[in-house]
Scaffold this motif. Sequence first.
Motif, PDB file in Angstrom:
ATOM      1  N   THR A  57      -5.636  13.368  -9.864  1.00  0.00           N
ATOM      2  CA  THR A  57      -6.641  12.615 -10.622  1.00  0.00           C
ATOM      3  C   THR A  57      -6.582  11.161 -10.181  1.00  0.00           C
ATOM      4  O   THR A  57      -5.488  10.613 -10.018  1.00  0.00           O
ATOM      5  CB  THR A  57      -6.336  12.665 -12.132  1.00  0.00           C
ATOM      6  OG1 THR A  57      -6.267  14.025 -12.542  1.00  0.00           O
ATOM      7  CG2 THR A  57      -7.404  11.951 -12.937  1.00  0.00           C
ATOM      8  N   ASN A  99     -15.152  12.862 -14.510  1.00  0.00           N
ATOM      9  CA  ASN A  99     -15.935  13.601 -13.509  1.00  0.00           C
ATOM     10  C   ASN A  99     -17.434  13.358 -13.666  1.00  0.00           C
ATOM     11  O   ASN A  99     -18.229  14.301 -13.658  1.00  0.00           O
ATOM     12  CB  ASN A  99     -15.639  15.111 -13.596  1.00  0.00           C
ATOM     13  CG  ASN A  99     -14.227  15.421 -13.149  1.00  0.00           C
ATOM     14  OD1 ASN A  99     -13.665  14.734 -12.290  1.00  0.00           O
ATOM     15  ND2 ASN A  99     -13.637  16.446 -13.735  1.00  0.00           N
ATOM     16  N   GLY A 100     -17.817  12.103 -13.870  1.00  0.00           N
ATOM     17  CA  GLY A 100     -19.213  11.717 -13.929  1.00  0.00           C
ATOM     18  C   GLY A 100     -19.908  11.962 -15.258  1.00  0.00           C
ATOM     19  O   GLY A 100     -21.095  11.691 -15.409  1.00  0.00           O
ATOM     20  N   ARG A 148     -12.983   5.264 -15.711  1.00  0.00           N
ATOM     21  CA  ARG A 148     -13.661   6.272 -14.885  1.00  0.00           C
ATOM     22  C   ARG A 148     -12.612   7.130 -14.231  1.00  0.00           C
ATOM     23  O   ARG A 148     -11.697   6.600 -13.582  1.00  0.00           O
ATOM     24  CB  ARG A 148     -14.510   5.592 -13.811  1.00  0.00           C
ATOM     25  CG  ARG A 148     -15.950   5.363 -14.272  1.00  0.00           C
ATOM     26  CD  ARG A 148     -16.854   5.071 -13.119  1.00  0.00           C
ATOM     27  NE  ARG A 148     -16.123   4.279 -12.126  1.00  0.00           N
ATOM     28  CZ  ARG A 148     -16.375   4.262 -10.834  1.00  0.00           C
ATOM     29  NH1 ARG A 148     -17.331   4.994 -10.352  1.00  0.00           N
ATOM     30  NH2 ARG A 148     -15.664   3.514 -10.008  1.00  0.00           N
ATOM     31  N   THR A 149     -12.708   8.438 -14.424  1.00  0.00           N
ATOM     32  CA  THR A 149     -11.647   9.298 -13.902  1.00  0.00           C
ATOM     33  C   THR A 149     -12.236  10.514 -13.184  1.00  0.00           C
ATOM     34  O   THR A 149     -13.257  11.055 -13.608  1.00  0.00           O
ATOM     35  CB  THR A 149     -10.655   9.665 -15.048  1.00  0.00           C
ATOM     36  OG1 THR A 149      -9.593  10.413 -14.523  1.00  0.00           O
ATOM     37  CG2 THR A 149     -11.305  10.425 -16.171  1.00  0.00           C
ATOM     38  N   GLU A 150     -11.647  10.861 -12.067  1.00  0.00           N
ATOM     39  CA  GLU A 150     -12.133  11.988 -11.252  1.00  0.00           C
ATOM     40  C   GLU A 150     -10.968  12.903 -10.913  1.00  0.00           C
ATOM     41  O   GLU A 150      -9.942  12.436 -10.410  1.00  0.00           O
ATOM     42  CB  GLU A 150     -12.683  11.488  -9.903  1.00  0.00           C
ATOM     43  CG  GLU A 150     -13.832  10.507  -9.989  1.00  0.00           C
ATOM     44  CD  GLU A 150     -15.170  11.175 -10.267  1.00  0.00           C
ATOM     45  OE1 GLU A 150     -15.273  12.403 -10.035  1.00  0.00           O
ATOM     46  OE2 GLU A 150     -16.085  10.469 -10.729  1.00  0.00           O
ATOM     47  N   ASN A 151     -11.161  14.203 -11.153  1.00  0.00           N
ATOM     48  CA  ASN A 151     -10.184  15.195 -10.686  1.00  0.00           C
ATOM     49  C   ASN A 151     -10.713  15.797  -9.395  1.00  0.00           C
ATOM     50  O   ASN A 151     -11.921  15.988  -9.278  1.00  0.00           O
ATOM     51  CB  ASN A 151     -10.048  16.350 -11.687  1.00  0.00           C
ATOM     52  CG  ASN A 151      -9.511  15.893 -13.015  1.00  0.00           C
ATOM     53  OD1 ASN A 151      -8.675  14.994 -13.074  1.00  0.00           O
ATOM     54  ND2 ASN A 151      -9.976  16.494 -14.083  1.00  0.00           N
ATOM     55  N   ASN A 152      -9.850  16.146  -8.475  1.00  0.00           N
ATOM     56  CA  ASN A 152     -10.347  16.872  -7.296  1.00  0.00           C
ATOM     57  C   ASN A 152     -10.197  18.386  -7.497  1.00  0.00           C
ATOM     58  O   ASN A 152     -10.017  19.123  -6.554  1.00  0.00           O
ATOM     59  CB  ASN A 152      -9.669  16.382  -6.005  1.00  0.00           C
ATOM     60  CG  ASN A 152      -8.195  16.713  -5.954  1.00  0.00           C
ATOM     61  OD1 ASN A 152      -7.600  17.078  -6.968  1.00  0.00           O
ATOM     62  ND2 ASN A 152      -7.596  16.609  -4.782  1.00  0.00           N
TER      63      ASN A 152
END
Length: 327
Positions: free
Chosen positions: A43, A61-62, A93-97
């Motif tokens: 993340t 995730n948007g 703002r957080t993004e998981n791959n």
Amino acid sequence: MMHVSKARARTNIALVKYWGKRDGALNLPAVGSISMTLSSLHTTTEVGFDTRLSEDTVVINGRPAQGRERERVCAVLDVVRQTAGAGHRAAVRTENNFPTASGLASSASGFAALAAAAARAAGLELPVSELSRLARLGSGSAPRSILGGFVELPAGVLADGSDCVPREILPPDAWDVRLLVAVNGRAEKAVGSTEGMERTKGTSPYYRQWVETHAADMQAAADAIRARGIARLGAVVESSCFKMHASMMAATPPILYWNGATVEVIRTVRDLRNAGLDAYVTIDAGPHVKVLCPAAQSSEIADRIAKVDGVERVIVERPGPGVEILT
Ligand code: PMV
């Protein structure tokens, strides 16, 4: 005025499981746990404290986070604000791959990254114990993702949780093993881990035995990791996993995270072992099976598991680093 920081944390998979809380408010575990921090599933979280914001905004995730998910993030931000003596709201703002809430431990990497990014954005230089306390507010397994390699998180006995701090057993490059993640479904979990733990504690006739037999597993697994003994470690890993799932299956109503492919992968791994390979399963609050094996056997084992009906893909993970500040 705006202070922005970005951090990245990898997920971790428990080799000796945590299931059950000794304190719900502080999110303290009833049992310790031992994990491996992974190398690729991660993340990345950016936090900016901004004087112009009137409330915290959280985008995962948007998509804007709401309800309980947002509250858990704000609880971490509140403690950071208190510690820093500042009141500014934050944009997160957080993004998981990888897919969220699917048993791939997104909360562990998510809250470890959030703790590190929020602390840095607030100008705080926090030790592992404090970062871990922040991460734990969001998820009981998140403190383990602060550190890399093989990590032990003791349950501790102190009421304030100051003895529940992760420590390294071995650094990432000290032992060349793999965890193969056999992804076999994308469904969000039916029962969240907090609810599942409370139900197990409150209704399962096996919960007490789960807690009472746990310390011996912690000791045996830590010893096996230090000795790089994969067969010794694998035996404890499987035992801890099946004890945890058996105790939750015996709750009322029962909790079952498995699907058909989960069972087929378990059987395939048993066959591989009977054929002389070193492969050992573990399963979390979702259907995916993770398989511990030596690096040298990982391609052969991954190929076999990829052929099991229902397995969508196999992600090959090695021991990875702890949380990193990117900016
Ligand atoms: O950290 P939580 O609340 O998502 O709970 C984690 C529970 C397990 O993944 C099933 C076990 C563990 O120790 O990671």
